[in-house]
Write an enzyme that holds these catalytic residues in place. Sequence first.
Site, PDB file in Angstrom:
ATOM      1  N   GLY A 139      61.583  45.841  89.618  1.00 42.86           N
ATOM      2  CA  GLY A 139      60.929  44.979  90.597  1.00 42.86           C
ATOM      3  C   GLY A 139      59.913  45.780  91.385  1.00 42.86           C
ATOM      4  N   CYS A 140      58.945  45.106  91.973  1.00 49.89           N
ATOM      5  CA  CYS A 140      57.843  45.799  92.629  1.00 49.89           C
ATOM      6  C   CYS A 140      58.291  46.623  93.831  1.00 49.89           C
ATOM      7  CB  CYS A 140      56.748  44.813  93.011  1.00 49.89           C
ATOM      8  SG  CYS A 140      57.301  43.413  93.987  1.00 49.89           S
ATOM      9  N   PHE A 141      59.180  46.092  94.671  1.00 48.64           N
ATOM     10  CA  PHE A 141      59.626  46.858  95.839  1.00 48.64           C
ATOM     11  C   PHE A 141      60.481  48.049  95.425  1.00 48.64           C
ATOM     12  CE2 PHE A 141      59.195  42.591  97.992  1.00 48.64           C
ATOM     13  CZ  PHE A 141      57.980  42.904  98.579  1.00 48.64           C
ATOM     14  N   LEU A 167      58.272  50.768  93.911  1.00 53.24           N
ATOM     15  CA  LEU A 167      57.523  51.479  94.939  1.00 53.24           C
ATOM     16  C   LEU A 167      58.392  52.521  95.640  1.00 53.24           C
ATOM     17  CD1 LEU A 167      54.990  51.846  96.704  1.00 53.24           C
ATOM     18  CD2 LEU A 167      55.896  50.040  98.158  1.00 53.24           C
TER      19      LEU A 167
END
Length: 171
Positions: free
Chosen positions: A152-154, A157
């Site tokens: 997932g993007c979060f 990151l």
Amino acid sequence: MSNKIKVSIIGVTGYTGTELLRCLLQHPEIELKYLVSRQHEGTPLSELFPRLSHIEGLNITNTAHDTVANDSDVVFLCLPHKAAQEVAPSFLGKTKIIDFSADFRLSDKETYERYYNIEHHHPELLDGRFVYGLPEIYRDQIAKADAVANPGCFALLVQLLLLPFKDKMDG
């Protein structure tokens, strides 16, 4: 005979599916096989997405999963959480799959259910069958995998921001 990678997208009409399609259209080694959506079967892609109107001849189908698996080298699952866990078993062992949902990112049913507030209907697939798709850490495993769970993007990151400190932190 073409040496291009035959790619299909299940859930092509969602945000993730259309962004993936936009990227794949730029790749010279990709041959698109099936763009699948139950709700928009038979609709020309340009009718749903005017920003892709310059691309002709791409129609959305609701092709059977067995056909998609047999005709594809890689199938991307661009489905919502829970929907992907119902579809993934029909592709496992037949072709490579990359799942963009959260359904196979975690290896523990209880953790999945706690964070996503839904029951996981295929906990037997959380046994490491899916490799976590973070190439900065799992490159070798991804290269050999038949099933990849896209981060997932979060989470991605945070993991990348912390990676330089990997050997400098406890716990």
